[in-house]
Write an enzyme that holds these catalytic residues in place. Structure first.
Site, PDB file in Angstrom:
ATOM      1  N   GLU A 105       5.293  40.738  26.364  1.00 42.79           N
ATOM      2  CA  GLU A 105       4.642  40.456  25.080  1.00 42.79           C
ATOM      3  C   GLU A 105       5.689  40.185  23.992  1.00 42.79           C
ATOM      4  O   GLU A 105       5.555  39.270  23.184  1.00 42.79           O
ATOM      5  CB  GLU A 105       3.757  41.644  24.692  1.00 42.79           C
ATOM      6  CG  GLU A 105       3.155  41.566  23.297  1.00 42.79           C
ATOM      7  CD  GLU A 105       3.305  42.875  22.536  1.00 42.79           C
ATOM      8  OE1 GLU A 105       3.862  42.860  21.424  1.00 42.79           O
ATOM      9  OE2 GLU A 105       2.849  43.917  23.054  1.00 42.79           O
ATOM     10  N   GLU A 178      15.012  42.379  23.613  1.00 44.00           N
ATOM     11  CA  GLU A 178      13.696  42.969  23.409  1.00 44.00           C
ATOM     12  C   GLU A 178      13.388  44.083  24.402  1.00 44.00           C
ATOM     13  O   GLU A 178      12.685  45.028  24.059  1.00 44.00           O
ATOM     14  CB  GLU A 178      12.610  41.886  23.484  1.00 44.00           C
ATOM     15  CG  GLU A 178      12.710  40.839  22.396  1.00 44.00           C
ATOM     16  CD  GLU A 178      12.542  41.426  21.010  1.00 44.00           C
ATOM     17  OE1 GLU A 178      11.636  42.268  20.816  1.00 44.00           O
ATOM     18  OE2 GLU A 178      13.326  41.051  20.109  1.00 44.00           O
TER      19      GLU A 178
END
Length: 1041
Positions: A105, A178
């Site tokens: 995501e 991330e």
């Protein structure tokens, strides 16, 4: 953003609603009328219509479609609401706790084929007028929503979102940034030790500092152990380092396909345009595949199971010997059976909501614990729902007692059932929440249907709340034992029952740190010299990429010229009720609901009572009033209103930083027909509040203290900011008293004060303070009221508020202000000041302190967290000063162009940035941050960056777009005129501020950076929540708590 479990989805859990029919209507046919013209079987841009259904109770028309080529599902909800929303949802079913859907995501939003620049998602926040942009990872789906009021902006954002999810770059360095990576502590020094870094890695470390999250996660994992629900979709910090880049790409290939997608649009923009763009830019490039993402049914157990887990100790718990949590959970049917889910959701509320519910009486009022166990009630976020109930804050030896009480209460409910009034109150709640209008109705709806639709349930059937209520009433009529039979079936005779207990372990934080150390050691020991060299070089490459100036010209963008030059003005009328109490009337399309507010000044309240005001507000509507005891009062509030709330407020002046108004805000809303009853309840609360019920007061105090303690891991940055601003303005000092962690003066702030009160064996002295506060608040003196209702209802509203005010007494004697410096300030009204506010001017009693001297304070709150929350606050300029506009743009500019890179991308914090409050305090902050003093250094570097003017005109324009997306955010009919009522802020004053924002220049930005933010220019305050810090411990300028 990761979502785990949570309370029951639906209208019983959230106030919802959108623009009423007729509001924001375009010329020509309405959105619903246009949608109803579509026919089943009609083909539109590669899609075929399968259903068209009017849902009058929500003022919308649903159009269901499917994509011919890929099988993608589509739902459009047409409604006269200008805040249009899009979302795309994928069923994501991980089989390990590496956090792959969560990291994916994050990573898909880091660049795509059409928009290959780094981080287009965050860049679009500054190139759009979006009212919402985010992404969520749930246990079994990932959702990407945005909303905007601008058609061009909608198309721009849709293009970016489609490319991100279907054609992401998924670069290895983005995965490193991330997700997780091994990197040297100082990436430019290979001699420093290798450590784990990564945004999601640090986010999840922060998530699991929250004991409620730990408990909720274990309930789901252990109650549904057969498939995807047995793992942590957000990622276990100990498992995240097992995920590889290749596995991430493979997960995308198997899950992010149109055949596994569900598209949703909402609002008054034409459906055809959405379909055309989605087909052309994404779906036309795919063929249908067979997806293998379905979640199989959980195999039911033949006997109950029990588990024990541990967590970290709560240093803020009222009683250190009572930190055990125990809960009992029952597996329920598939959520795609929409009526059964609706019934069980209602049943859950009857069992646990409010002081009249069986489990509240049996558990909360037993005195054994402080509050319900986490995620109490119905949970419909998994394929099969479940119900949980239990207690937290109990002694370990009371675990069996709690279990016995739960079993006994189930038996009693089967025997006695529920009173008719309780059921009617719940159905009334659904009725009023269907009518209540929020500006984020589209987001509410996409969240409400997401889980059911994810498992191929019918989202349209789920939205037909009117027919479900009617069917529920019919079932009760035909079978008075209907609900008791459900309790017997799903609770008493259900062997799929989990008992989970959680006890604190003093060594828990050390054990977690040791596990991370062992994991790190294992990873490092497996590296060859060549691997280590590659890690060093990759770390340098990532640093260089993060520091490189990015060309974002490939991204679509609105221009400053797309922003409306003038705002829409709200017509207000002020009249004096009962002779001299000002009442503001605002006629709005409120859909048959009346919204009432009253504000009472606290300028006469003695300082020693100030810390107890939040507690007074919290319990005022929960202890009984007039002839009603607290149970009867709760029942009347639920039967006649949508809720009655009381809250302390500190309202800064718009001209002077050292001037403010302090008071209490009373708020409620009701259906038109219930207005007299609602106002009568307020009369009783004001005239005859009950402060004698010590046992129930103790229950409320314990719940309040537990709630404050549990909220710190999610709100640490807010507590840090409140503390850091405490010594900068008198407003900050009062905010710390009302909502801070702790205060060094004699008056402890809320978190620590509530802990201290909850520890007291005799609450009498505290309870006796409440009538003293009552004397300064609950009367007609220095009060003003407001009513928002439909034009047709306004005359009745005026009569009701007049009767309420006449029922109130004046204070017994003229009370002197505690502070000698009280000034009367008229709110703007009348043609000479505001052409949109008619009637007499409201006088507000403001407190000013010309002797106030701001000073610097640095505080470190020691908490057993593996991450930090950092706040630095600076005293700047009030709202009406043109510098305020420049500082507001500067805060956004520093966030987007400097702090995001330094704090999140390089530093690995989950969040960070700058903001300017209306009280003129400029705040720099970070959230779930692995760094502390290094982040404070980043704040200093951000100021130097701004002073040096290292930004372009394009950067300034983007910051203006971002600021205006907040300034022009839609306002619900219930809230229009609120700024004028509370703060005396007229639309003309807002328009002046708007023009000041448009006029902000490069020169002005550099000027305010130098004038206010530089060292020695304005007073700074610093605060840090987090683990022990050797550097701070050695620095005598820091106060360590």
């Amino acid at each position: 953003m990761w979502r785990c479990g949570g309370r029951a989805p639906g209208f019983l859990r959230r106030r919802s609603g959108g623009a009423s029919p007729g509001a924001w209507r375009r010329r020509g046919s309405s959105a619903c009328e246009r949608a109803q013209q579509h026919k089943v079987g009609e083909q539109i841009h590669g899609f075929t219509v399968s259903q068209v259904t009017a849902i009058p109770e929500l003022s919308l028309t649903a159009v269901k479609l499917s994509h011919d080529r890929t099988g993608a599902k589509y739902l459009h909800l047409a409604r006269e609401d200008s805040n249009n929303l899009f979302s795309v949802q994928f069923r994501t079913t991980p089989m390990d706790s590496s956090g792959v859907p969560h990291i994916l995501e994050h990573t898909v939003l880091c660049g795509s084929h059409r928009y290959p620049c780094r981080d287009p998602f965050f860049k679009m926040l500054n190139r759009s007028l979006s009212t919402f942009m985010n992404a969520f990872t749930a246990s079994d789906y990932t959702l990407y929503p945005f909303s905007t009021q601008n058609p061009k902006d909608f198309q721009n954002l849709l293009s970016v979102y489609l490319d991100a999810v279907f054609f992401p770059c998924l670069r290895e360095l983005d995965f490193w940034q991330e997700g997780w990576r091994l990197e040297h502590e100082n990436p430019r020094d290979p001699q420093t030790p290798l450590i784990f870094k990564g945004v999601v890695f640090n986010e999840m470390k922060g998530v699991f500092t929250d004991n409620e999250r730990i408990f909720s996660q274990h309930v789901q994992n252990r109650l549904l152990p057969d498939h995807t629900y047995s793992v942590i979709s957000g990622g276990d910090p100990m498992c995240i380092p097992d995920l590889t880049w290749e596995q991430l790409k493979q997960f995308h290939a198997t899950h992010y396909h149109p055949s596994n997608a569900r598209f949703f649009t909402y609002g008054n923009f034409p459906l055809e345009q959405h379909l055309k763009q989605i087909h052309k830019e994404a779906l036309s490039k795919f063929e249908k595949i067979e997806t293998n993402t379905a979640v199989p049914a959980q195999k039911p157990w033949d006997k109950p199971r029990e588990f024990q887990i541990t967590c970290g100790p709560d240093s803020l718990a009222a009683d250190s010997s009572k930190q055990t949590t125990v809960g009992v959970s029952f597996l329920l049917p598939d959520i795609t059976d929409t009526f059964e889910a609706f019934t069980l959701n209602l049943l859950s509320s009857l069992l646990i909501s409010g002081p009249n519910s069986p489990f509240y009486k049996a558990l909360i009022e037993s005195g054994l614990g402080t509050d319900f166990s986490p995620d109490v009630g119905y949970n419909g976020y998994t394929r099969e729902a479940y119900f949980s109930v239990g207690l937290q804050g109990i002694s370990e030896q009371d675990t069996q007692s709690v279990r016995d009480i739960i079993d006994r209460t189930i038996e009693e409910v089967i025997e006695k059932g529920f009173k008719e009034d309780q059921i009617e109150a719940l159905l009334h709640k659904i009725e009023i929440q269907m009518k209540h209008q929020s500006v984020s109705f589209g987001l509410t709806l996409t969240s409400y249907i997401a889980s059911c639709w994810n498992h191929d349930g019918d989202p349209v059937q789920l939205l037909k709340l009117g027919s479900q209520v009617a069917r529920f009433r019919q079932c009760l009529k035909e079978n008075p034992q209907f609900l008791q039979e459900k309790v017997k079936q799903y609770f008493k005779n259900n062997p799929h029952k989990l008992t989970l207990s959680m006890t604190p372990d003093d060594k828990y934080p050390e054990k977690q740190a040791q596990m991370e150390t062992e994991k790190l050691k294992q990873k490092v020991n497996s590296l060859s010299p060549k691997d280590k060299q590659q890690i060093y070089e990759k770390g340098l490459e990532l640093q260089d990429q993060q520091s490189r100036l990015q060309d974002a010209s490939c991204l679509p963008a609105l221009k400053v010229s797309d922003i409306e030059p003038t705002m829409s003005f709200t017509e207000l009328e002020v009249a004096l009720a009962a002779g001299e109490t000002p009442v503001q009337y605002c006629a709005q399309p409120t859909n048959g609901v009346v919204y009432f507010r009253a504000f009472a000044s606290l300028h006469t309240l003695p300082n020693e009572l100030r810390p107890y005001v939040p507690l007074f507000c919290s319990v005022l509507t929960k202890l009984g009033c007039g002839l009603l005891d607290y149970r009867e009062q709760a029942q009347q509030i639920e039967l006649k209103t949508g809720g009655m709330t009381v809250s302390p407020h500190v309202l800064p002046d718009d001209v002077h930083l050292d001037t403010y108004e302090q008071g209490v805000l009373f708020s409620s809303f009701c259906l038109d027909r219930n207005l007299p009853d609602m106002m009568h309840l307020w009369s009783e609360i004001f005239n005859s509040p009950c402060f004698e019920e010590e046992e129930h007061f103790r229950v409320l105090v314990k719940m309040c203290a537990q709630e404050l303690s549990n909220g710190i891991p999610d709100s640490g940055h807010l507590y840090a900011s409140v503390r850091a601003s405490r010594t900068l303005t008198p407003t900050g000092d009062l905010q710390e008293t009302f909502s801070g962690m702790e205060q060094v003066s004699a008056s402890p702030a809320q978190v620590k004060l509530m802990k201290r009160i909850a520890e007291m064996t005799d609450l009498g002295p505290v309870l006796r303070k409440l009538p003293h506060i009552q004397k300064h608040v609950l009367h007609r003196d220095n009060m003003r009221c407001s009513m928002n209702a439909t034009p047709q209802q306004m005359s009745l509203a005026a009569k009701a508020v007049e009767k309420f005010i006449r029922s109130l007494s004046w204070s017994k004697k003229e009370q002197e202000p505690v502070c000698p410096y009280v000034v009367e300030k008229p709110a703007p009204s009348g043609s000479s000041v505001s052409s949109h506010v008619s009637g007499p001017r409201v006088l507000r009693k403001l407190i000013t302190d010309p002797t106030f001297k701001p000073c610097q304070m640095k505080t470190h709150f020691l908490l057993p967290f593996p991450v930090n929350y950092v706040g630095e606050c600076i005293r700047t300029a009030p709202f009406t000063d043109p510098d305020h506009a420049s500082l507001k743009i500067l805060a956004r500019l520093m966030t987007a162009k400097f702090l995001h890179t330094e704090i999140r991308e390089k530093g690995g914090a989950y969040g960070g940035g700058a903001r300017l409050s209306r009280d003129g305090v400029f705040t720099l902050y970070s959230y779930r941050d692995p760094r502390s003093t290094e982040t404070l250094q980043s704040f200093s570097e951000a100021v130097e960056w701004a002073k040096a003017g290292r930004f372009t005109q394009q950067d300034i324009d983007e910051a203006k777009l971002s600021v205006f997306s907040v300034v022009d955010a839609p306002v619900a009919p219930s809230d229009r005129g609120l700024d004028h009522f509370l703060c005396g802020l007229s639309d003309e004053m807002k328009q002046v501020h708007r023009e000041q924002l448009f006029a902000v220049s490069r020169e002005g930005l550099i000027n305010v950076s130098t004038k206010y933010l530089g060292v020695g220019k304005s007073t700074h305050g610093l605060a840090l929540l987090g683990p022990e810090n050797a550097e701070i411990a050695k620095d005598p300028s820091w106060i360590v708590r």
